[in-house]
Design a protein around this motif. Structure first.
Motif, PDB file in Angstrom:
ATOM      1  N   CYS A   1      43.724  51.293  66.290  1.00 61.85           N
ATOM      2  CA  CYS A   1      42.484  51.737  65.638  1.00 61.85           C
ATOM      3  C   CYS A   1      42.691  52.927  64.712  1.00 61.85           C
ATOM      4  O   CYS A   1      42.199  52.958  63.595  1.00 61.85           O
ATOM      5  N   HIS A   2      43.420  53.923  65.230  1.00 64.23           N
ATOM      6  CA  HIS A   2      43.480  55.186  64.496  1.00 64.23           C
ATOM      7  C   HIS A   2      44.368  55.120  63.260  1.00 64.23           C
ATOM      8  O   HIS A   2      44.472  56.082  62.513  1.00 64.23           O
TER       9      HIS A   2
ATOM     10  N   ARG B   1      40.948  53.434  61.037  1.00 66.00           N
ATOM     11  CA  ARG B   1      39.601  53.995  60.990  1.00 66.00           C
ATOM     12  C   ARG B   1      39.588  55.438  61.470  1.00 66.00           C
ATOM     13  O   ARG B   1      40.344  55.760  62.391  1.00 66.00           O
ATOM     14  N   PRO B   2      38.727  56.283  60.951  1.00 65.71           N
ATOM     15  CA  PRO B   2      37.880  56.026  59.783  1.00 65.71           C
ATOM     16  C   PRO B   2      38.722  56.038  58.507  1.00 65.71           C
ATOM     17  O   PRO B   2      39.591  56.899  58.361  1.00 65.71           O
ATOM     18  N   SER B   3      38.449  55.127  57.627  1.00 62.66           N
ATOM     19  CA  SER B   3      39.330  54.946  56.471  1.00 62.66           C
ATOM     20  C   SER B   3      39.333  56.153  55.544  1.00 62.66           C
ATOM     21  O   SER B   3      40.301  56.382  54.828  1.00 62.66           O
TER      22      SER B   3
ATOM     23  N   PRO C   1      39.926  48.942  55.751  1.00 62.96           N
ATOM     24  CA  PRO C   1      39.693  48.960  57.195  1.00 62.96           C
ATOM     25  C   PRO C   1      39.076  47.669  57.721  1.00 62.96           C
ATOM     26  O   PRO C   1      39.178  47.368  58.907  1.00 62.96           O
ATOM     27  N   MET C   2      38.425  46.914  56.843  1.00 60.14           N
ATOM     28  CA  MET C   2      37.785  45.678  57.287  1.00 60.14           C
ATOM     29  C   MET C   2      38.740  44.493  57.201  1.00 60.14           C
ATOM     30  O   MET C   2      38.634  43.554  57.969  1.00 60.14           O
TER      31      MET C   2
ATOM     32  N   ARG D   1      40.177  39.141  67.152  1.00 58.01           N
ATOM     33  CA  ARG D   1      40.098  40.478  67.757  1.00 58.01           C
ATOM     34  C   ARG D   1      41.172  41.435  67.238  1.00 58.01           C
ATOM     35  O   ARG D   1      41.481  42.436  67.885  1.00 58.01           O
TER      36      ARG D   1
ATOM     37  N   LEU E   1      41.277  43.652  65.011  1.00 49.47           N
ATOM     38  CA  LEU E   1      40.898  45.028  64.703  1.00 49.47           C
ATOM     39  C   LEU E   1      40.230  45.726  65.897  1.00 49.47           C
ATOM     40  O   LEU E   1      39.795  46.864  65.791  1.00 49.47           O
ATOM     41  N   ASP E   2      40.174  45.017  67.021  1.00 53.07           N
ATOM     42  CA  ASP E   2      39.555  45.620  68.215  1.00 53.07           C
ATOM     43  C   ASP E   2      40.470  46.666  68.853  1.00 53.07           C
ATOM     44  O   ASP E   2      41.685  46.630  68.692  1.00 53.07           O
ATOM     45  N   CYS E   3      39.816  47.525  69.614  1.00 49.21           N
ATOM     46  CA  CYS E   3      40.558  48.549  70.368  1.00 49.21           C
ATOM     47  C   CYS E   3      41.362  47.884  71.483  1.00 49.21           C
ATOM     48  O   CYS E   3      40.914  46.920  72.108  1.00 49.21           O
TER      49      CYS E   3
ATOM     50  N   PRO F   1      32.892  48.045  70.759  1.00 46.54           N
ATOM     51  CA  PRO F   1      33.546  47.176  71.736  1.00 46.54           C
ATOM     52  C   PRO F   1      33.185  47.562  73.174  1.00 46.54           C
ATOM     53  O   PRO F   1      33.216  46.709  74.059  1.00 46.54           O
TER      54      PRO F   1
ATOM     55  N   CYS G   1      37.355  54.268  68.897  1.00 42.46           N
ATOM     56  CA  CYS G   1      37.997  53.291  68.008  1.00 42.46           C
ATOM     57  C   CYS G   1      37.459  53.402  66.588  1.00 42.46           C
ATOM     58  O   CYS G   1      37.981  52.790  65.671  1.00 42.46           O
ATOM     59  N   TYR G   2      36.389  54.165  66.430  1.00 40.46           N
ATOM     60  CA  TYR G   2      35.814  54.478  65.110  1.00 40.46           C
ATOM     61  C   TYR G   2      35.200  53.285  64.389  1.00 40.46           C
ATOM     62  O   TYR G   2      34.961  53.343  63.189  1.00 40.46           O
ATOM     63  N   GLN G   3      34.915  52.187  65.116  1.00 37.41           N
ATOM     64  CA  GLN G   3      34.207  51.072  64.486  1.00 37.41           C
ATOM     65  C   GLN G   3      32.832  51.540  64.015  1.00 37.41           C
ATOM     66  O   GLN G   3      32.402  51.221  62.898  1.00 37.41           O
TER      67      GLN G   3
ATOM     68  N   GLN H   1      31.689  54.530  63.230  1.00 35.79           N
ATOM     69  CA  GLN H   1      31.743  55.455  62.098  1.00 35.79           C
ATOM     70  C   GLN H   1      32.127  54.723  60.806  1.00 35.79           C
ATOM     71  O   GLN H   1      31.572  54.985  59.750  1.00 35.79           O
ATOM     72  N   GLU H   2      33.081  53.795  60.944  1.00 40.19           N
ATOM     73  CA  GLU H   2      33.524  53.048  59.768  1.00 40.19           C
ATOM     74  C   GLU H   2      32.403  52.175  59.222  1.00 40.19           C
ATOM     75  O   GLU H   2      32.267  52.002  58.014  1.00 40.19           O
TER      76      GLU H   2
END
Lengths: 268, 562
Positions: free
Chosen positions: A151-152, A155-157, A165-166, A187, A189-191, B481, B524-526, B528-529
């Motif tokens: 994730c890191h 994001r955040p981009s 990021p998408m 999945r 882009l999932d944590c 998530p 995971c910043y989803q 915020q993004e």
């Protein structure tokens, strides 16, 4: 190409193969790695004190700055944390002053000269796809791989700036260079669930297992991670598990194998 | 001087030492560290350790073990790699002490057998005894001065007792040797034994030589000394004394002591210093022997044993019972040298939070204190903070000069802290509902109006502008998530991210601090993004998390959940 190698606690303590394979691969690709006396990036301290986390991160940044180097991080969490610290330092003058005071006590100073780069960025931008493609001698024959960015890294981009990021592509492109076939998995882009394994073990495990099941369903034979936390997390939930297993690989291992480096030098 | 008294004192010290050693060693099998220790009996631990040690001693690993014993324990190679000055200090103390013990204290058993002409007053032994003693003192000085630490040392009586006794042994030794060099009484005792006379007139030539060249402080010698008398005395000295007495100037500490004592030598002689100074020296030694198991000196026993057990633990067959014993052993083998502290990944955090318990050597102390039921209540929270902020990077373990498996000890310590009511923040925060916490905070909140002192601590959530743009579109919740995976009611999310933002928008921050969401956020910043309004949702979550540790921690003890 010269970088201060930021190993991160997870790699140094639990995943020596990451350090080994990263040094082997980057060395062959002409990236010089310098070792500085880095400490924790500050990630765990963010849970209890924003100041303490930024001070810890800034100390590392200041060390690199003193050596006149940018940092290369192997883990996405370290990457994100160090970059967040730079953002907070940039937008909060009072915080900057408190951090400067703490650093001065150690004979250090931060001015923002050193950049923080992710392994994937260094490979894609500094080394370049062409050079990597030319270094590949024994491409893996179509191994179907699920790319795990972490994730890191994405994001955040506005902090990470790694890729879209998408719909990121850089990792998949790097995977293709090794002869592997990147799979499209919903999945991706999932944590991975790792940040929650202490706070909420059951939830964390559900998140990790969902990703593994998704990778398998999407036809992946292996999950390839660009972060020590994710990689170790996938391994951890597969110990004593009756679920179908999936192979885990670090990108530096996959690339090293494709470059024809001996498996032992990659920690395999 | 009665040999019987000395002998019985020696045996008494030896018995005390043996009993103490047995008591201290028994702690390795009694002390329960780690949640897994509760179900393991002491006999299982004894069996595991002996099996493991035996397999390490008689297996193929013995050579590696011996190498580790020599390089790690005796020569402290890891200390050498990092701190040359303290390494030199330690080596000086160890070598000086060992040689003094063998050559001087155990002379009848060792020196007299190995070197047929051995006499303590003959060179090189006369010189060497002083050299070894001086090595110990110089080494101790280096060890005590060479340490740099960010936090004050918690040296207890036990640490100082060790240093004090060692210094006392050496200093009384030098005093006694110095006194004897200058003592006329000692001179006459020797002449009686080797010449058969104590007659000052007959011995006048010898007295002249011993006064001017051997430092004896005769008060009744005629000055100036006749050269013929000296010549005559030298001949007597060669015939009667030279075979077992060198000139004392080579004893480079005792001789200056003798010169310094000369003015009071007659009173010392009259006051029987030959008896009480010797007693002082010998009893300091005996006290050291008897107290060995109870001072830091015990590490000379615990460290090699720990290394042995550590070698055994490399074996897959080494059971969890052995590992439990290994933890208790680690507490004794650690001398708080602080090398781990200097390598600790979270040392910068420890300094900033001013919490020494983040550092390994202090954390080890807290782990031991908790296991012994001696951790003070007000130390438990800092100890827990230290335990749970550890990143498990393993640098303490890899830098420990005696190879302690600290990673395992931290794991066990976290379990013990949680069992004692001091779990990780996520656990104690989530043990109550957000509403219950908000009630506890009500009184406290009067002193905590929004946008004030917290602004430095939590600038985003204290600033209305941060979330005033929120339109409650629920995008953050939909991409979360954690929300998606929260399927059971008991551990589910209470406030979704968008609800947290809404409460903040309404100025009700206290209602969010105890929310499960705050500690279940995966960062995971989803959110915020994906926020269409550019709100830093995840940054705010992490900020609330840190704020909750402080705000809820302050009221935590006031109203425990019923």
């Amino acid at each position: 190409m010269k970088y201060a190698l930021f190993l991160g606690c997870k790699s140094s303590g639990h995943l020596p193969a990451y350090e080994l394979s990263a040094r082997a691969v980057l060395g062959h690709l002409g990236v010089t790695l310098i070792d500085l006396e880095f400490d924790c990036c500050g990630y765990p301290a963010r849970d209890v004190s924003r100041d303490a986390f930024v001070v810890a991160a800034a100390r590392n940044l200041a060390l690199a700055e003193r050596a006149g180097l940018d940092l290369l991080t192997l883990s996405s969490c370290c990457f994100g944390t160090l970059r967040h610290a730079i953002r907070f330092l940039g937008e909060d003058a009072a915080l900057r002053a408190r951090v400067a005071q703490a650093l001065a006590a150690q004979g250090l100073a931060w001015s923002g000269k050193s950049a923080v780069e992710h392994l994937l960025q260094v490979l894609a931008r500094d080394v370049g796809f062409d050079v990597i493609a030319a270094a590949v001698r024994a491409p893996s024959a179509g191994l179907r791989v699920a790319a795990q960015y972490g994730c890191h890294a994405l994001r955040p981009s506005d902090v990470t700036g790694l890729d879209n990021p998408m719909a990121p592509t850089v990792f998949e492109t790097l995977l293709s260079l090794t002869g592997a076939t990147p799979v499209d998995w919903p999945r991706r882009l999932d944590c991975c669930g790792d940040p929650l394994h202490q706070a909420n073990a059951a939830l964390s495990e559900r998140m990790t297992r969902a990703k593994i099941a998704d990778a398998l369903e999407s036809g992946a034979e292996a999950i390839c991670s660009a972060c020590a936390h994710c990689h170790l997390r996938f391994d951890a939930v597969q110990v004593d598990s009756s679920d179908p297993p999936i192979r885990t690989l670090l990108y530096t291992q996959l690339l090293g194998l494709a470059m024809g480096l001996p498996a032992k030098s990659l920690g395999l | 001087m009665s040999p019987a008294i000395l002998l019985s004192a020696f045996y008494a010290s030896l018995v005390l030492c043996a009993l103490g050693l047995a008591w201290r060693a028994s702690a390795w099998f009694r002390l329960r560290i780690g949640p897994d220790a509760r179900d393991i009996t002491w006999s299982q631990r004894v069996a595991a350790v002996f099996r493991g040690a035996a397999s390490a001693l008689f297996g193929s690993r013995i050579l590696r073990l011996l190498a580790a014993l020599l390089l790690d324990v005796l020569l402290l190679r890891r200390l050498f790699a990092r701190e040359k000055l303290r390494w030199t200090g330690h080596l000086l103390v160890v070598v000086g002490f060992m040689l003094l013990l063998l050559m001087h204290a155990l002379a009848p058993l060792v020196s007299a057998k190995l070197f047929p002409g051995y006499q303590p007053t003959l060179d090189p032994y006369f010189f060497l005894r002083d050299l070894f003693g001086a090595m110990i003192l110089a080494g101790l000085a280096l060890l005590l001065s060479g340490r740099r630490a960010d936090f004050p040392q918690r040296r207890g009586l036990i640490d100082w007792a060790f240093v004090t006794l060692l210094v006392a042994v050496v200093v009384t030794g030098f005093l006694f040797a110095g006194y004897k060099i200058a003592s006329p009484r000692a001179f006459y005792r020797m002449t009686e034994q080797f010449i058969g006379s104590t007659d000052p007139v007959k011995l006048e030539p010898l007295r002249a030589v011993w006064a001017s060249e051997f430092g004896v402080a005769f008060g009744d010698l005629k000055q100036p000394i006749d050269p013929d008398l000296m010549e005559q005395g030298r001949k007597m000295q060669r015939d009667a004394c030279a075979s077992c007495h060198s000139k004392p100037a080579s004893a480079f500490v005792s001789y200056p002591v003798a010169r310094a004592l000369a003015p009071v030598e007659r009173s010392l002689d009259a006051g029987r210093a030959d008896v009480w100074l010797l007693y002082l020296h010998v009893f300091a030694c005996f006290l050291g022997l008897a107290s060995l198991p109870f001072t830091r000196f015990f590490h000379v026993v615990a460290a090699p044993v720990s290394l042995l057990v550590d070698a055994a633990a490399q074996d897959r067959a080494f059971s969890s019972a052995g590992r439990v014993a290994q933890r208790a052993l680690a507490l004794d083998a650690c001398v708080h040298c602080g090398i781990c502290d200097s390598r600790c990944s979270v040392a910068p955090v420890a300094r900033y939070l001013n919490n020494a318990y983040l550092l390994p050597s202090y954390k080890l102390g807290a782990t031991g204190a908790l296991a012994r039921g001696r951790l003070p209540r007000d130390e438990a929270d800092p100890a827990a903070e230290g335990a749970f902020l550890c990143t498990d990077c393993g640098r303490c373990t890899s830098s420990c000069p005696v190879g302690l498996d600290l990673a395992d000890l931290w794991q066990a310590g976290r379990g013990d802290l949680a069992a004692a009511g001091f779990p990780a923040p996520a656990q104690w925060v989530q043990a109550r509902s957000a509403l219950a916490w908000a009630e506890s905070l009500e009184a406290d909140s009067a002193q905590h109006p929004l946008v004030d002192a917290d602004a430095a601590f939590a600038p985003l959530s204290a600033e209305r502008r941060t979330f005033s743009r929120c339109v409650q579109c629920q995008t953050c919740t939909n991409v979360c998530p954690v929300v998606a995976h929260s399927i059971d009611a008991e551990h589910g999310v209470d406030l979704t991210p968008q609800k947290v933002m809404n409460l903040l928008r309404l100025g009700l921050r206290d209602l969010t601090l105890g929310s499960r969401m705050v500690w279940d956020c995966a960062s995971c910043y989803q959110c915020q993004e994906n926020c269409p309004q550019g709100i830093r949702v995840a940054d705010i979550m992490l900020e609330l998390r840190a704020l909750s540790v402080h705000r809820l921690g302050a009221v935590r003890g006031q109203r425990e959940p019923s």
